[in-house]
Motif scaffolding. Structure first.
Motif: not given
Length: 330
Positions: A127, A230, A265-266
């Motif tokens: 993240e 994300g 982000r992911m």
């Protein structure tokens, strides 16, 4: 760092619940016109690093690619050594005194990258790993896939798959041409079936993302793309909303997903877990496509619900695998 740490690295990478990774921070010391130097900060996923060594003796290789210093022997393997500063067009001091080599092992290939220094290992959440801004991102020719801010510095995570592809073009996935693959059917009926299926491709490397997109779309598939986990989750949330609003199954809008593992982000493992925890996406065919698909990572991906995995050099397996998963019939 030595090979004995590889098991620990693999375990860290596949901790799907944590959405975390470890990066090695390394430096290039840019020589400025006034004679001073400026430190440039870069990073690489620990899972891609075999070890860090002193600069070895190298042997010239005939007709080598630009910025390839030569080859060296390490544990009975011949490994090319790349002048990373030269490839990045960063002017550093020419002598190798005090410099080190980062030996990488991914895509079933080992390579050595000459850098000025290695600093430390950072454990970060995906993240906190940012995608490059639109200003920095230069499309498929860009070599920065992510940015991490640490101790007031901006650490650029480089696209080592792209760098290796330019140094060893004969080994690059760019060499694969799906139209020349006799395993892939191209009759009108098969292509028409593919044209009715939509595939989401998720990868933080614009270079890799474009290769996958071109392969699948050339075979006939309708392809949509996302630049990280994300971004993909946002697209999938929109698909979920349309599915519920129109009372239609998800496969009305999306038929399969191909995802990288390491992304800003992911990460892909966390995205996979999120989707399998959602009843609407439990049956969605998902392929994990990664340069880090070790046996442990493959087992973890399958445990989390992936239908199958592919190591990135094996692009030739992609169309046939998707055909089977989405019900393309001969």
């Amino acid at each position: 760092m030595s090979e004995k740490g590889s098991g620990m690295q693999s375990a860290i990478l596949t901790e799907s619940g944590t959405n975390e990774l470890e990066i090695i921070e390394f430096h290039l010391h840019k020589q400025m016109p006034d004679g001073s130097s400026k430190t440039a900060y870069y990073g690489i996923n620990v899972a891609k690093v075999r070890e860090v060594i002193r600069v070895p003796e190298t042997t010239d290789y005939p007709n080598a690619q630009p910025h390839m210093v030569g080859v060296f022997s390490l544990r009975d393997r011949l490994i090319p050594m790349v002048d990373l500063a030269g490839w990045l067009r960063v002017k550093t001091r020419p002598d190798q005194a005090g410099k080190v080599v980062i030996v990488t092992d991914f895509n079933n290939m080992a390579n050595g990258f000459l850098v000025d220094s290695v600093s430390r290992i950072h454990r970060v959440s995906w993240e906190d790993v940012e995608s490059p801004s639109q200003f920095l991102e230069a499309g498929e020719n860009d070599c920065v896939v992510a940015v991490v801010r640490r101790d007031g510095n901006i650490i650029m995570i480089l696209d080592f798959e792209k760098i290796v592809a330019t140094i060893n073009p004969e080994l690059s996935m760019e060499k694969y041409d799906v139209t020349q693959d006799r395993r892939v059917a191209f009759n009108d009926r098969i292509v028409a079936q593919r044209e009715s299926r939509t595939i989401l491709v998720v990868d933080d490397s614009a270079f890799i993302r474009k290769l996958i997109e071109n392969t699948l779309s050339t075979a006939g598939y309708h392809v949509i793309t996302a630049k990280d986990g994300g971004d993909a989750l946002e697209m999938l949330t929109d698909i979920e909303e349309h599915s519920r609003a129109e009372n239609q199954p998800v496969n009305t809008f999306l038929n399969a997903l191909v995802s990288d593992v390491e992304m800003p982000r992911m990460d892909g493992m966390h995205l996979l877990k999120r989707l399998r925890d959602n009843p609407l996406f439990t049956a969605l065919p998902i392929v994990m496509f990664s340069s880090l698909m070790s046996d442990d990572n493959r087992a973890k991906a399958l445990q989390l619900g992936a239908n199958d995995t592919i190591t990135k050099p094996e692009l030739g397996r992609m169309v046939g695998m998707i055909d089977r998963m989405v019900g393309i019939a001969e």
